[in-house]
Design an enzyme around this catalytic site. Structure first.
Site, PDB file in Angstrom:
ATOM      1  N   ASP A  98      -9.766  -4.370  -5.618  1.00 48.69           N
ATOM      2  CA  ASP A  98      -9.332  -3.300  -4.609  1.00 48.69           C
ATOM      3  C   ASP A  98      -9.749  -1.520  -5.959  1.00 48.69           C
ATOM      4  O   ASP A  98      -9.592  -2.037  -6.954  1.00 48.69           O
ATOM      5  CB  ASP A  98      -7.994  -3.015  -4.860  1.00 48.69           C
ATOM      6  CG  ASP A  98      -6.771  -2.353  -4.060  1.00 48.69           C
ATOM      7  OD1 ASP A  98      -7.744  -0.917  -3.474  1.00 48.69           O
ATOM      8  OD2 ASP A  98      -5.882  -2.123  -3.818  1.00 48.69           O
TER       9      ASP A  98
ATOM     10  N   SER B 286       0.875  -1.955   0.080  1.00 47.90           N
ATOM     11  CA  SER B 286       0.133   0.021   0.097  1.00 47.90           C
ATOM     12  C   SER B 286       0.590   1.300   0.069  1.00 47.90           C
ATOM     13  O   SER B 286       1.731   1.440  -0.519  1.00 47.90           O
ATOM     14  CB  SER B 286      -1.086  -0.005   0.580  1.00 47.90           C
ATOM     15  OG  SER B 286      -2.258   0.845   1.406  1.00 47.90           O
TER      16      SER B 286
ATOM     17  N   HIS C 203      -8.340  -4.620  -0.797  1.00 50.20           N
ATOM     18  CA  HIS C 203      -6.804  -4.205  -0.999  1.00 50.20           C
ATOM     19  C   HIS C 203      -6.453  -4.733   0.545  1.00 50.20           C
ATOM     20  O   HIS C 203      -7.099  -4.907   1.463  1.00 50.20           O
ATOM     21  CB  HIS C 203      -7.005  -2.550  -0.780  1.00 50.20           C
ATOM     22  CG  HIS C 203      -6.031  -1.635  -0.512  1.00 50.20           C
ATOM     23  ND1 HIS C 203      -5.495  -0.825  -1.226  1.00 50.20           N
ATOM     24  CD2 HIS C 203      -5.829  -1.454   0.758  1.00 50.20           C
ATOM     25  CE1 HIS C 203      -3.931  -0.471  -0.434  1.00 50.20           C
ATOM     26  NE2 HIS C 203      -5.032  -0.214   0.702  1.00 50.20           N
TER      27      HIS C 203
END
Length: 296
Positions: free
Chosen positions: A238, A143, A268
């Site tokens: 995501d 991320s 995600h």
């Protein structure tokens, strides 16, 4: 950054800090934890790191992998990646450096980038004294940490300081200029909401003029040639999938060797929150790709 956005970011820090530390059944409890602490001075202040060691091997020094955790640039919890660091150290046979970089709103862009780059450069230069081979180095993250990974690799290329053998880009925010509301998901309630994404971006990059900078939005850069080989992992559901897919394609077009894998049916941060089979498969893909890139 306005007072209200700073308060919002601190609220998210407190809320997510506790949640993100819990990894569902992805703890790899069968793998022993062999760690030590390390403190590295950088151009943006000292940075604490946790060093994960593989089982001792006779002969040559082990290669090294530098890991940057996620959390939207506002959650400072490197221990959320403990399971990944332990698995990679044990399976890929490399030393793993888990970096506790500074987070927003207290420290904003470019501080985390400076710290991430300076720690990686230090790791590359100081191998023998710490029992790793800094010439066989890879870098990766998850991320927000994957965004920092892309920035570190760009700076390393531009400055000619060190050459990572691999970069791991896992579920990365790569375009922080686009309105989060334009980023679509295939499911009704994905993990990332536009509101949460705006809080992250406002905290980390409060000046909108900085959001198109290639160290903030790597997907907007048009000069990707010469970057390290990449493993790009995206999640089908995501909101960040499209920019991750596009970045993998752009790297490939620029002549960068790319392995790109879209994991189906997951959202995600699935490498941390599950579902467990997909999370383990993705983490194993990281480890095996690292082993191939760093061996020899």
């Amino acid at each position: 950054m306005s007072f209200s956005s700073s308060v919002k970011a601190r609220g998210v820090q407190l809320l997510l800090g506790g949640m993100m530390a819990r990894v569902q059944d992805l703890r790899f409890t069968d793998i022993p934890k062999r760690t030590e602490s390390l403190r590295v001075d950088t151009g943006a202040g000292p940075v604490n790191c946790t060093v994960y060691r593989p089982q001792a091997t006779a002969g040559s020094l082990a290669p090294v992998y530098v890991n940057f955790h996620g959390g939207g640039f506002v959650v400072g919890r490197p221990e959320q990646d403990d399971h990944i660091c332990r698995y990679i150290a044990a399976t890929a046979g490399c030393v793993v450096i888990n970096v506790d970089y500074a987070v927003a709103p207290q420290r904003q862009f470019p501080v985390p980038v400076t710290q991430a780059y300076d720690v990686t450069a230090w790791v590359a230069e100081n191998g023998p004294a710490h029992d790793w081979d800094g010439s066989r180095l890879a870098v990766g993250g998850h991320s927000a940490g994957a965004n920092l990974t892309a920035a570190v690799c760009r700076l390393a290329r531009d400055r000619g300081t060190f050459s990572p053998r691999l970069q791991i880009i896992d579920s990365a925010p790569l375009d922080q200029l686009a309105d989060p509301a334009t980023k679509q998901s295939l499911i009704a309630k994905p993990l990332l909401s536009p509101q949460l994404m705006r809080i992250f971006t406002d905290a980390y990059v409060p000046d909108p003029a900085d959001r198109a900078h290639p160290l903030v939005s790597p997907a907007l850069a048009d000069d990707l040639a010469g970057l390290p080989p990449a493993l790009v992992i995206t999640a089908e559901n995501d909101r960040l999938r499209d920019e991750g897919d596009a970045y993998a394609k752009a790297l490939d077009v620029a002549g960068v060797p790319v392995t790109h894998r879209v994991f189906e049916g997951v959202d995600h941060y699935f490498t941390h929150t599950g579902p467990v089979p997909a999370g383990k498969e993705a983490i194993d893909l990281m480890a095996t790709t690292l082993h191939s890139a760093l061996s020899g």
